[in-house]
Scaffold this active site. Structure first.
Site, PDB file in Angstrom:
ATOM      1  N   SER A 149       0.835  -1.197   0.000  1.00  0.00           N
ATOM      2  CA  SER A 149       0.000   0.000   0.000  1.00  0.00           C
ATOM      3  C   SER A 149       0.875   1.255   0.000  1.00  0.00           C
ATOM      4  O   SER A 149       1.700   1.431  -0.881  1.00  0.00           O
ATOM      5  CB  SER A 149      -0.970  -0.033   1.190  1.00  0.00           C
ATOM      6  OG  SER A 149      -1.886   1.027   1.140  1.00  0.00           O
ATOM      7  N   HIS A 182      -8.233   1.251  -1.265  1.00  0.00           N
ATOM      8  CA  HIS A 182      -8.016   0.325  -2.374  1.00  0.00           C
ATOM      9  C   HIS A 182      -9.319  -0.228  -2.944  1.00  0.00           C
ATOM     10  O   HIS A 182      -9.406  -1.392  -3.334  1.00  0.00           O
ATOM     11  CB  HIS A 182      -7.054  -0.808  -1.957  1.00  0.00           C
ATOM     12  CG  HIS A 182      -5.751  -0.291  -1.451  1.00  0.00           C
ATOM     13  ND1 HIS A 182      -4.845   0.336  -2.291  1.00  0.00           N
ATOM     14  CD2 HIS A 182      -5.213  -0.254  -0.204  1.00  0.00           C
ATOM     15  CE1 HIS A 182      -3.807   0.717  -1.560  1.00  0.00           C
ATOM     16  NE2 HIS A 182      -4.007   0.383  -0.303  1.00  0.00           N
TER      17      HIS A 182
END
Length: 304
Positions: free
Chosen positions: A86, A190
């Protein structure tokens, strides 16, 4: 062969930067970065409480700063590959020479602010699933309108969506899933809920002048090695609203012949996954400066 990896949001804990600031030059580096992005990183890394550093706009630059600071304390390191989970992908981009440290921190500051703003539009969240098979779990999540936002390997999947969808998941677990644990995050990262942040980050990326990676840069979009700086930045932008495929990154590590994995501060999460998914690969997490000597030994044994 050594891979250097950087963790994502949720790895931070109150006061975790305190011992690092005793190292020569560390406080000055952090102060310069703080000035560059308009955020007191030393305060948040040493004095702020858990709620304050859970704020997306704070947590993300704090994590990138911690990764860069701890990696810098190692001295000259040339890993065979780099990757990040991430927001850790921005840290990895700096490791690979795609962005300089200040550019990376300016980008992550804008990323954190944009994602916090996107998260405020709809009440969303994320939940970790314990147990189950991805082949069964992912379609079940999709049926509920949820996204498998993190497919981490080693049997770990994180679902994301609206709070109502996550509540439905609690009542209707995929076959084989033992438990659903709500995560303390500000939104459904996400996923499509972060689309406004993608637009903001794309504008911020126009100001960058990325270089091509000097090291093998493994992207968590699909586990592929990325050869150009422009493509790395394009993936950093799109990644905000698309799933993290750390499972595919670890498959690539296997293919590359990685023998050791070193996770920068605040390490622990990715080494834990590697211990389960990459048997035989030595792992080490940089949690405090006390880990530096062991890390240097690992580097000496396994660097490309």
């Amino acid at each position: 062969m050594l891979v250097l990896v950087a963790p994502g949001q949720g790895a931070q804990t109150p006061g975790f930067l305190t011992p690092w600031l005793d190292l020569p030059g560390a406080a000055a580096r952090l102060a310069a970065w703080s000035d560059a992005i308009g955020l007191d990183l030393a305060h948040y890394g040493t004095q702020a409480d858990a709620d304050a550093i859970r704020d997306t706009a704070v947590a993300q630059p704090l994590l990138v700063a911690a990764g860069l600071l701890s990696a810098g304390a190692l001295g000259d390191v040339t890993p065979g590959a780099v990757a990040g989970h991430s927001v850790g992908e921005i840290t990895a981009a700096a490791f690979a020479g795609v962005l300089d440290d200040t550019a990376a921190l300016r980008l992550v500051r804008k990323r954190g602010l944009a994602m916090a703003e996107a998260a405020a539009i709809t009440r969303t969240g994320m939940s970790a699933l314990l147990g189950g098979d991805p082949a069964t779990t992912v379609p079940h999540l999709e049926k509920l309108g949820l996204t498998a936002a993190n497919v981490n390997g080693a049997g770990q999947i994180v679902a994301a969506g609206t709070l109502e969808q996550l509540a439905a998941l609690e009542e209707d677990k995929p076959e084989g899933v033992r438990k659903v644990i709500a995560l303390k995050v500000a939104g459904a990262f996400h996923t499509r809920h972060m689309a406004p942040a993608v637009d903001a980050l794309a504008k911020a990326a126009e100001e960058l002048a990325p270089a091509d990676p000097k090291l093998t840069y493994v992207s968590n979009k699909d586990g592929k090695a990325v050869a150009t700086g422009d493509e790395v930045v394009a993936r950093l932008v799109g990644q905000v609203a698309n799933p993290v495929r750390w499972d595919l990154c670890m498959e690539t590590f296997k293919e590359l012949g990685v023998t050791a994995l070193l996770e920068v501060c605040p390490g622990g999460t990715l080494t834990g996954l590697a211990k389960r998914a990459l048997p035989g690969v030595k792992t080490l997490a940089l949690k405090t400066p006390d880990d530096l000597d062991a890390a240097r030994e690992l580097i000496a044994e396994h660097s490309a």
